[in-house]
Design an enzyme around this catalytic site. Structure first.
Site, PDB file in Angstrom:
ATOM      1  N   LYS A 111      -3.862 -13.342  -2.155  1.00 53.53           N
ATOM      2  CA  LYS A 111      -5.108 -12.952  -2.822  1.00 53.53           C
ATOM      3  C   LYS A 111      -5.378 -13.788  -4.065  1.00 53.53           C
ATOM      4  O   LYS A 111      -6.524 -13.913  -4.492  1.00 53.53           O
ATOM      5  CB  LYS A 111      -5.090 -11.467  -3.145  1.00 53.53           C
ATOM      6  CG  LYS A 111      -5.125 -10.651  -1.861  1.00 53.53           C
ATOM      7  CD  LYS A 111      -5.316  -9.185  -2.073  1.00 53.53           C
ATOM      8  CE  LYS A 111      -5.503  -8.469  -0.747  1.00 53.53           C
ATOM      9  NZ  LYS A 111      -4.293  -8.485   0.094  1.00 53.53           N
TER      10      LYS A 111
HETATM   11  C1  LIG Z   1      -4.280  -8.183   1.463  1.00 52.49           C
HETATM   12  C2  LIG Z   1      -3.090  -8.663   2.239  1.00 52.49           C
HETATM   13  C3  LIG Z   1      -3.130  -8.867   3.643  1.00 52.49           C
HETATM   14  C4  LIG Z   1      -4.368  -8.535   4.472  1.00 52.49           C
HETATM   15  O1  LIG Z   1      -5.444  -9.371   4.171  1.00 52.49           O
HETATM   16  P1  LIG Z   1      -6.913  -9.000   4.656  1.00 52.49           P
HETATM   17  O2  LIG Z   1      -7.818  -9.976   4.038  1.00 52.49           O
HETATM   18  O3  LIG Z   1      -7.145  -7.591   4.184  1.00 52.49           O
HETATM   19  O4  LIG Z   1      -6.894  -9.086   6.148  1.00 52.49           O
HETATM   20  C5  LIG Z   1      -2.010  -9.361   4.274  1.00 52.49           C
HETATM   21  N1  LIG Z   1      -0.872  -9.624   3.587  1.00 52.49           N
HETATM   22  C6  LIG Z   1      -0.776  -9.439   2.257  1.00 52.49           C
HETATM   23  C7  LIG Z   1       0.498  -9.735   1.567  1.00 52.49           C
HETATM   24  C8  LIG Z   1      -1.880  -8.960   1.525  1.00 52.49           C
HETATM   25  O5  LIG Z   1      -1.777  -8.770   0.196  1.00 52.49           O
END
Ligand SMILES: *Cc1c(COP(=O)(O)O)cnc(C)c1O
Length: 464
Positions: A111
């Protein structure tokens, strides 16, 4: 490039307004009017560094809404905080099989790639138009810390993040509460994550408060987050095509809110050399069921080892659905209404290739996730985090001889030490110095009851 809403009821707006709007005012999600075909630029882009590529990809959708110099500066600053020069390096795990590590940002989860950029972008847009922004969000872990690190110390921005008191992992809690900048306000509510989401929704619906206090959101509905994520699909595909001599790749994506994989869908439609996307869910498999059967049916959320994917209603799914329906706003509005009223929507009955020839899907169960972590640790000395392991276990079932496979690695394994310990039977196989350092840092966090009024009063006191 102009931006529209999936629901078709806003007048087209420019990029800067699209970023500030977040969720479309008609309740839909914001999308570019069209997906740009960049096939004629692939050769020019193939050997660019990550930041140069990011500049080119973003410019396609930003156009002249941000001057070239300013955009370059935004991109450079956003990725200067990453601990690896390649930003999203590729690591070979086996024959024709790679992981692309997206976790070298400040909070060690993918993120950061979008939220470092969004923080700088907000700061830039506010400097331009004046005024401030007060970001309010609820988190169950990763998003909150990435958002806090994206805006800490920024001018004219305050951030208020609610997390459920003692219900996030101790590491995740410290990644948030050790940030002591004056503009960062951590609030532990004595309730659940759902209470946090309800409070945030209530305060956004308090329109007088929202306008007086310039509330903004950072969840994955913001178009700028999707845009920043398109970049690494091009980058990974170029690198692996280069290393293997193959013209196209497959990309496996561990998915929760459909945000990450939606960026991959756009990259593929723009002309990135991606032949297939492999959607991987944990036991919360609403998206897998949809791509198999054409029915999107909600169910109760199950707690798994990959908590950031413990989601049943995927907030970005509506964007995909809009394209899947060929841009038919009316049909989309009808289907979203069906889903809201009955917890289910259906598209046409899928053919032999499933709902979408570009997307295959599978489920990484808890047992398989643990076995996958154990196996790669033993055979390759590589430690997967549980989210990435879901992706790898599904990717393994969707390999073919013609195309190499990339699995996106979405978090550093040290963020999820319990799952790694459970899988390997060993203490301390996954470490990261920045996480170890958190233990000795000071923290600041308010503890408040799970009531919208208490949170509102706290914000008013802080903002004056
Ligand atoms: C948020 C997250 C995901 C999922 O991502 P999306 O965009 O919601 O599909 C997968 N792995 C980790 C470690 C995350 O923080």
């Amino acid at each position: 490039m102009k931006y529209i809403s999936t629901r078709g009821n806003i007048v087209p707006i420019g990029f800067r307004d699209a970023v500030m709007m977040g969720l479309a005012t008609d309740g839909g999600l914001i999308l570019p009017e069209s997906i740009s075909d960049v096939t004629d630029r692939l050769d020019a882009w193939r050997d660019l560094s990550y930041v140069d590529l990011a500049y080119e990809v973003m410019r396609v959708y930003i156009g002249d809404e941000i001057p070239a110099d300013a955009l370059r500066d935004l991109v450079n600053r956003s990725y200067a905080s990453f601990a690896c020069e390649e930003i999203t390096p590729l690591v070979r795990l086996g024959h024709q099989f790679y992981v692309q590590e997206l976790f070298h940002g400040p909070t060690l989860a993918f993120k950061d790639i979008a939220l470092q950029f969004l923080g700088n972008l907000f700061e830039y847009l506010l400097a331009e138009r004046g005024g401030g922004l007060n970001i309010l969000g609820a988190t169950s872990g990763d998003t909150g810390s990435a958002a806090i690190h994206g805006v800490r110390g920024k001018e004219n921005i305050h951030i208020f993040i609610l997390h459920p008191y003692k219900r996030v992992s101790p590491l995740q809690e410290r990644q948030m509460t050790t940030v002591l900048d004056d503009n960062v306000h951590n609030i532990a509510i004595t309730g659940t994550f759902d209470d946090g989401q309800r409070i945030v929704k209530d305060l956004f619906n308090d329109l007088a408060f929202k306008d007086d206090y310039l509330l903004g959101a950072v969840n994955s509905v913001n178009w700028a987050r999707v845009l920043a994520q398109i970049v690494y699909y091009f980058y990974g595909a170029f690198r692996v095509c280069d290393m293997t001599g193959c013209p196209t790749v497959r990309v496996a994506v561990p998915t929760g809110n459909f945000g990450d994989i939606f960026a991959g869908y756009l990259a593929a439609r723009m002309g990135a050399p991606i032949a297939r996307l492999i959607l991987a869910t944990n036991e919360n498999d609403i998206l897998h069921r949809f791509f198999q059967t054409g029915a999107y049916t909600s169910a109760d959320v199950k707690k798994t080892l990959s908590p950031s994917m413990d989601i049943q209603v995927a907030s970005n799914f509506e964007r995909y659905l809009y394209y899947h329906l060929g841009g038919d706003h009316e049909r989309l509005r009808f289907l979203m209404l069906c889903f809201r009223e009955n917890g289910e929507l259906r598209v046409h009955t899928p053919g032999p290739e499933g709902v979408d020839p570009l997307i295959e899907s599978g489920v990484g169960t808890t047992d398989r996730t643990l076995a996958t972590i154990r196996r790669y640790h033993q055979s390759a000395g590589y430690v997967l985090d549980p989210h990435t392991a879901v992706g790898v276990s599904v990717a393994e079932q969707h390999m073919n001889r013609e195309e190499p496979m990339i699995c996106l690695a979405t978090a550093h394994p040290a963020k999820f030490p319990d799952a790694v310990r459970q899988a390997t039977g060993q203490q301390n196989v996954a470490h990261h110095p920045s996480l170890d350092a958190l233990l000795s840092k000071d923290t600041r966090c308010a503890i408040l009851p799970p009531e919208a009024d208490a949170i509102k009063q706290f914000m008013i006191d802080k903002l004056g």
